[in-house]
Design a protein around this motif. Structure first.
Motif, PDB file in Angstrom:
ATOM      1  N   GLY A   1       0.572  15.018 -13.677  1.00  0.00           N
ATOM      2  CA  GLY A   1      -0.959  15.237 -13.327  1.00  0.00           C
ATOM      3  C   GLY A   1      -1.769  13.975 -13.653  1.00  0.00           C
ATOM      4  N   TRP A   2      -3.089  13.937 -13.708  1.00  0.00           N
ATOM      5  CA  TRP A   2      -3.759  12.698 -14.158  1.00  0.00           C
ATOM      6  C   TRP A   2      -3.992  12.490 -15.576  1.00  0.00           C
ATOM      7  CZ3 TRP A   2      -4.619   8.507 -11.276  1.00  0.00           C
ATOM      8  CH2 TRP A   2      -4.766   8.880  -9.906  1.00  0.00           C
ATOM      9  N   THR A   3      -2.946  11.972 -15.928  1.00  0.00           N
ATOM     10  CA  THR A   3      -2.770  11.747 -17.431  1.00  0.00           C
ATOM     11  C   THR A   3      -2.495  10.427 -17.800  1.00  0.00           C
ATOM     12  OG1 THR A   3      -0.456  12.310 -17.549  1.00  0.00           O
ATOM     13  CG2 THR A   3      -1.936  14.149 -17.783  1.00  0.00           C
ATOM     14  N   LEU A   4      -2.639  10.100 -19.129  1.00  0.00           N
ATOM     15  CA  LEU A   4      -2.217   8.819 -19.809  1.00  0.00           C
ATOM     16  C   LEU A   4      -0.746   8.585 -19.418  1.00  0.00           C
ATOM     17  CD1 LEU A   4      -3.365   6.464 -20.931  1.00  0.00           C
ATOM     18  CD2 LEU A   4      -2.929   7.254 -22.919  1.00  0.00           C
ATOM     19  N   GLU A   5       0.313   9.697 -19.575  1.00  0.00           N
ATOM     20  CA  GLU A   5       1.342   9.410 -19.495  1.00  0.00           C
ATOM     21  C   GLU A   5       1.833   9.012 -18.028  1.00  0.00           C
ATOM     22  OE1 GLU A   5       5.430  12.474 -19.750  1.00  0.00           O
ATOM     23  OE2 GLU A   5       3.521  13.413 -19.994  1.00  0.00           O
ATOM     24  N   ALA A   6       0.914   9.905 -17.162  1.00  0.00           N
ATOM     25  CA  ALA A   6       1.386   9.271 -15.621  1.00  0.00           C
ATOM     26  C   ALA A   6       1.068   8.068 -15.299  1.00  0.00           C
ATOM     27  CB  ALA A   6       0.432  10.343 -14.735  1.00  0.00           C
ATOM     28  N   LEU A   7      -0.151   7.438 -15.745  1.00  0.00           N
ATOM     29  CA  LEU A   7      -0.529   6.241 -15.756  1.00  0.00           C
ATOM     30  C   LEU A   7       0.601   5.185 -16.260  1.00  0.00           C
ATOM     31  CD1 LEU A   7      -4.301   6.407 -16.283  1.00  0.00           C
ATOM     32  CD2 LEU A   7      -3.476   5.871 -14.153  1.00  0.00           C
ATOM     33  N   ASP A   8       0.963   5.486 -17.499  1.00  0.00           N
ATOM     34  CA  ASP A   8       2.160   4.739 -17.923  1.00  0.00           C
ATOM     35  C   ASP A   8       3.260   4.408 -17.276  1.00  0.00           C
ATOM     36  OD1 ASP A   8       2.480   2.933 -20.273  1.00  0.00           O
ATOM     37  OD2 ASP A   8       3.597   4.547 -21.017  1.00  0.00           O
ATOM     38  N   ALA A   9       3.616   5.812 -16.370  1.00  0.00           N
ATOM     39  CA  ALA A   9       4.710   5.717 -15.703  1.00  0.00           C
ATOM     40  C   ALA A   9       4.851   5.046 -14.506  1.00  0.00           C
ATOM     41  CB  ALA A   9       5.248   7.082 -15.649  1.00  0.00           C
TER      42      ALA A   9
ATOM     43  N   ARG B   1       1.117   9.106  -6.108  1.00  0.00           N
ATOM     44  CA  ARG B   1       1.172  10.618  -5.578  1.00  0.00           C
ATOM     45  C   ARG B   1       2.255  11.104  -6.493  1.00  0.00           C
ATOM     46  NH1 ARG B   1       0.327  10.228   0.774  1.00  0.00           N
ATOM     47  NH2 ARG B   1      -1.795  10.073   0.819  1.00  0.00           N
ATOM     48  N   SER B   2       3.319  10.609  -6.637  1.00  0.00           N
ATOM     49  CA  SER B   2       4.479  11.163  -7.197  1.00  0.00           C
ATOM     50  C   SER B   2       4.208  11.345  -8.656  1.00  0.00           C
ATOM     51  CB  SER B   2       5.999  10.131  -7.151  1.00  0.00           C
ATOM     52  OG  SER B   2       7.056  10.800  -7.841  1.00  0.00           O
ATOM     53  N   MET B   3       3.503  10.424  -9.394  1.00  0.00           N
ATOM     54  CA  MET B   3       3.561  10.636 -10.734  1.00  0.00           C
ATOM     55  C   MET B   3       2.252  11.711 -11.033  1.00  0.00           C
ATOM     56  SD  MET B   3       5.254   8.809 -12.529  1.00  0.00           S
ATOM     57  CE  MET B   3       6.645   8.920 -11.255  1.00  0.00           C
TER      58      MET B   3
ATOM     59  N   GLN C   1       0.811  -1.090  -0.067  1.00  0.00           N
ATOM     60  CA  GLN C   1       0.057  -0.240   0.056  1.00  0.00           C
ATOM     61  C   GLN C   1       1.065   1.262  -0.079  1.00  0.00           C
ATOM     62  OE1 GLN C   1      -2.979  -0.396   3.150  1.00  0.00           O
ATOM     63  NE2 GLN C   1      -3.737  -2.148   2.253  1.00  0.00           N
ATOM     64  N   VAL C   2       1.923   1.361   0.928  1.00  0.00           N
ATOM     65  CA  VAL C   2       2.620   2.646   0.973  1.00  0.00           C
ATOM     66  C   VAL C   2       3.322   2.897  -0.270  1.00  0.00           C
ATOM     67  CG1 VAL C   2       4.512   3.807   2.171  1.00  0.00           C
ATOM     68  CG2 VAL C   2       2.829   2.483   3.375  1.00  0.00           C
ATOM     69  N   SER C   3       3.996   1.761  -0.845  1.00  0.00           N
ATOM     70  CA  SER C   3       4.902   2.189  -2.054  1.00  0.00           C
ATOM     71  C   SER C   3       3.915   2.387  -3.261  1.00  0.00           C
ATOM     72  CB  SER C   3       5.518   0.948  -2.377  1.00  0.00           C
ATOM     73  OG  SER C   3       4.953  -0.191  -2.714  1.00  0.00           O
ATOM     74  N   LEU C   4       2.607   1.868  -3.216  1.00  0.00           N
ATOM     75  CA  LEU C   4       1.925   1.897  -4.493  1.00  0.00           C
ATOM     76  C   LEU C   4       1.379   3.486  -4.215  1.00  0.00           C
ATOM     77  CD1 LEU C   4      -0.065  -1.297  -4.951  1.00  0.00           C
ATOM     78  CD2 LEU C   4       1.929  -0.335  -6.484  1.00  0.00           C
ATOM     79  N   ARG C   5       0.890   3.848  -3.143  1.00  0.00           N
ATOM     80  CA  ARG C   5       0.612   5.236  -2.919  1.00  0.00           C
ATOM     81  C   ARG C   5       1.715   6.197  -3.148  1.00  0.00           C
ATOM     82  NH1 ARG C   5      -0.107   5.089   2.426  1.00  0.00           N
ATOM     83  NH2 ARG C   5      -2.158   3.769   2.235  1.00  0.00           N
ATOM     84  N   ASP C   6       2.786   6.129  -2.792  1.00  0.00           N
ATOM     85  CA  ASP C   6       3.913   6.939  -3.057  1.00  0.00           C
ATOM     86  C   ASP C   6       4.288   7.158  -4.559  1.00  0.00           C
ATOM     87  OD1 ASP C   6       4.293   7.334  -0.215  1.00  0.00           O
ATOM     88  OD2 ASP C   6       6.001   5.981   0.028  1.00  0.00           O
ATOM     89  N   GLU C   7       4.221   6.111  -5.267  1.00  0.00           N
ATOM     90  CA  GLU C   7       4.245   5.966  -6.728  1.00  0.00           C
ATOM     91  C   GLU C   7       3.214   6.791  -7.275  1.00  0.00           C
ATOM     92  OE1 GLU C   7       5.447   2.843 -10.150  1.00  0.00           O
ATOM     93  OE2 GLU C   7       3.626   2.604  -9.486  1.00  0.00           O
TER      94      GLU C   7
END
Length: 157
Positions: free
Chosen positions: A56-64, A49-51, A41-47
Motif C-alpha cells: 500500500g501507500w505506506t512508509l514501509e513501501a516507500l522505504d522499500a 507499482r510492486s511496492m 522510467q520503466v524500472s522505477l514505475r515497476d518498483e
C-alpha cells in the motif's frame, strides 16, 4: 531573551519558506531528471507499482523502493539545490584544527557542490547514474551524510 513579535514572525516565515521550497524544488528536480532520462522510467514505475501493490501507500513501501531512493539521491548529488550551504554565524571565539581563528560575528559556509563532483568521493562523478546508491548504505532520508548537506545537518535538518 524575549523576542519581539516582528522577530518571531520573521523566524517563522523564514523557517516555513526554507522547509517548503527545498522539498518542492527537490521533487521538481527529480521529476525533470526522470523526464530527461527515460531509460529509468520503466524500472522505477515497476518498483513503485510492486511496492504499492504489496504494502500500500505506506512508509514501509516507500522505504522499500531502493531504486527510487537511489535515483533521488543521485539527482540531489548531480543537481544540488545550492552550491554553498550551512551558512552560520560564529557565536564565540573558535579555532579550527588547522589553526584558523574565527571570531564572533563571522559568517562561515560550506562549499557543497564541488564535493559532489569530486572523483575522490564518487566514481565517474560527472556522469548521472540513477542506480549509483543501490550499492551503498546511504538513503535519501539520511540527515547526517555528506550528500544531505543541502537540507542542513544534524538534529534540526
Amino acid at each position: 531573551d524575549d523576542w519581539p513579535f516582528e522577530r518571531l514572525v520573521t523566524e517563522i516565515c523564514t523557517t516555513s519558506f526554507a522547509a517548503i521550497h527545498t522539498t518542492s524544488m527537490t521533487i521538481t528536480t527529480v521529476l525533470l531528471e526522470l523526464v530527461a532520462r527515460p531509460e529509468y522510467q520503466v524500472s522505477l514505475r515497476d518498483e513503485i507499482r510492486s511496492m504499492v501493490a504489496s504494502k500500500g501507500w505506506t512508509l514501509e513501501a516507500l522505504d522499500a523502493m531502493s531504486q527510487l531512493d537511489s535515483f533521488m539521491l543521485e539527482t540531489r548529488r548531480f543537481r544540488p539545490l545550492a552550491d554553498i550551504v550551512l551558512n552560520r554565524m560564529c557565536m564565540q571565539d573558535t579555532t579550527l584544527s588547522d589553526g584558523t581563528a574565527i571570531t564572533p560575528g563571522t559568517y562561515v559556509s560550506v562549499a557543497y557542490s564541488p564535493r559532489l563532483l569530486d572523483g575522490r568521493y564518487y566514481s565517474s562523478p560527472t556522469e548521472f547514474d540513477g542506480l549509483r546508491f543501490l550499492k551503498t548504505e546511504e538513503r535519501f532520508t539520511d540527515v547526517d551524510g555528506a550528500i544531505s548537506l543541502g537540507f542542513g545537518a544534524g538534529k534540526h535538518a
